[in-house]
Design a protein around this motif. Structure first.
Motif, short mmCIF file in Angstrom:
data_model
loop_
_atom_site.label_atom_id
_atom_site.label_comp_id
_atom_site.label_asym_id
_atom_site.label_seq_id
_atom_site.Cartn_x
_atom_site.Cartn_y
_atom_site.Cartn_z
N VAL A 1 88.00 70.46 -12.49
CA VAL A 1 87.23 69.28 -13.16
C VAL A 1 86.09 69.53 -13.81
N ASP A 2 85.07 70.45 -13.20
CA ASP A 2 84.00 70.80 -13.80
C ASP A 2 84.21 71.36 -15.17
N GLU A 3 84.94 72.39 -15.37
CA GLU A 3 85.30 73.07 -16.34
C GLU A 3 86.17 72.34 -17.46
N LEU A 4 86.77 71.30 -17.05
CA LEU A 4 87.31 70.39 -17.95
C LEU A 4 86.26 69.34 -18.58
N GLY A 5 85.47 69.04 -17.68
CA GLY A 5 84.37 68.07 -18.20
C GLY A 5 83.25 68.81 -19.24
N ARG A 6 83.10 70.07 -18.97
CA ARG A 6 82.46 71.02 -19.90
C ARG A 6 82.99 71.12 -21.15
N MET A 7 84.55 71.39 -21.11
CA MET A 7 84.98 71.48 -22.48
C MET A 7 85.12 70.39 -23.26
N VAL A 8 85.06 69.10 -22.66
CA VAL A 8 85.47 67.98 -23.37
C VAL A 8 83.71 67.71 -24.05
N VAL A 9 82.63 67.85 -23.16
CA VAL A 9 81.35 67.77 -23.81
C VAL A 9 80.98 68.81 -24.87
N ALA A 10 81.30 70.03 -24.38
CA ALA A 10 80.85 71.13 -25.31
C ALA A 10 81.64 71.34 -26.45
N GLU A 11 82.93 71.26 -26.32
CA GLU A 11 83.80 71.35 -27.55
C GLU A 11 84.36 70.27 -28.21
N VAL A 12 85.22 69.51 -27.51
CA VAL A 12 85.83 68.32 -28.14
C VAL A 12 84.83 67.15 -28.80
N GLN A 13 83.66 66.84 -28.19
CA GLN A 13 82.96 65.98 -28.50
C GLN A 13 82.14 66.34 -29.84
N LYS A 14 81.96 67.96 -29.95
CA LYS A 14 81.19 68.22 -31.28
C LYS A 14 82.19 68.18 -32.43
N VAL A 15 83.50 68.00 -32.42
CA VAL A 15 84.18 67.91 -33.57
C VAL A 15 83.81 66.84 -34.44
N ASP A 16 83.71 67.15 -35.69
CA ASP A 16 83.27 66.37 -36.84
C ASP A 16 84.35 65.28 -36.98
N GLY A 17 83.83 63.74 -36.84
CA GLY A 17 84.57 62.81 -37.09
C GLY A 17 84.86 61.89 -35.77
N ILE A 18 84.46 62.48 -34.77
CA ILE A 18 84.87 61.80 -33.65
C ILE A 18 83.50 60.79 -33.32
N THR A 19 83.97 59.50 -32.86
CA THR A 19 82.84 58.92 -32.60
C THR A 19 82.97 58.16 -30.86
N ARG A 20 84.13 58.48 -30.56
CA ARG A 20 83.89 58.05 -29.10
C ARG A 20 85.19 58.66 -28.21
N THR A 21 84.99 59.10 -26.87
CA THR A 21 86.16 59.74 -26.35
C THR A 21 86.02 59.10 -24.88
N LEU A 22 87.40 59.05 -24.42
CA LEU A 22 87.69 58.53 -23.16
C LEU A 22 88.58 59.61 -22.41
N THR A 23 88.15 60.16 -21.10
CA THR A 23 88.91 61.25 -20.31
C THR A 23 89.51 60.71 -19.40
N CYS A 24 91.02 60.99 -19.23
CA CYS A 24 91.64 60.43 -18.23
C CYS A 24 92.43 61.45 -17.27
N PRO A 25 91.88 61.87 -16.36
CA PRO A 25 92.30 62.88 -15.66
C PRO A 25 93.85 62.64 -15.33
N VAL A 26 94.87 63.52 -15.12
CA VAL A 26 96.22 63.23 -14.46
C VAL A 26 95.99 63.36 -12.93
N VAL A 27 96.76 62.36 -12.20
CA VAL A 27 96.74 62.50 -10.78
C VAL A 27 98.19 62.34 -10.31
N HIS A 28 98.39 62.84 -9.26
CA HIS A 28 99.56 62.69 -8.81
C HIS A 28 99.70 62.26 -7.38
N LEU A 29 100.08 60.95 -7.35
CA LEU A 29 100.08 60.23 -6.01
C LEU A 29 101.30 60.26 -5.27
#
Length: 77
Positions: A49-77
């Motif tokens: 989960v930590d690595e996923l969070g770092r990817m979203v903040v360090a890579e995804v959110q830096k892409v030009d043109g993005i205004t907002r993100t919402l991350t929804c982890p997949v769970v298996h109930l």
């Protein structure tokens, strides 16, 4: 392995370029431009989960043109 959907809002007219750029990032399984309240939906994976969070903040959110993100982890109930 942790997977998540990342829901992305973009600037007007940027959905296709954002999806294309994000699809090339490591850990991204799929990136699609869609209609509705979000412009791009991404399926991503990481070892922890930590690595996923770092990817979203360090890579995804830096892409030009993005205004907002919402991350929804997949769970298996």
């Amino acid at each position: 392995m942790v997977q998540a959907y990342i829901l992305i809002q973009t600037e007007v007219g940027k959905a296709s370029s954002v999806a294309r750029t994000i699809s090339e990032l490591p850990g991204v399984i799929q990136a699609e431009d869609v209609t509705g309240p979000y412009d791009v939906i991404v399926r991503a994976q990481a070892d922890t989960v930590d690595e996923l969070g770092r990817m979203v903040v360090a890579e995804v959110q830096k892409v030009d043109g993005i205004t907002r993100t919402l991350t929804c982890p997949v769970v298996h109930l």
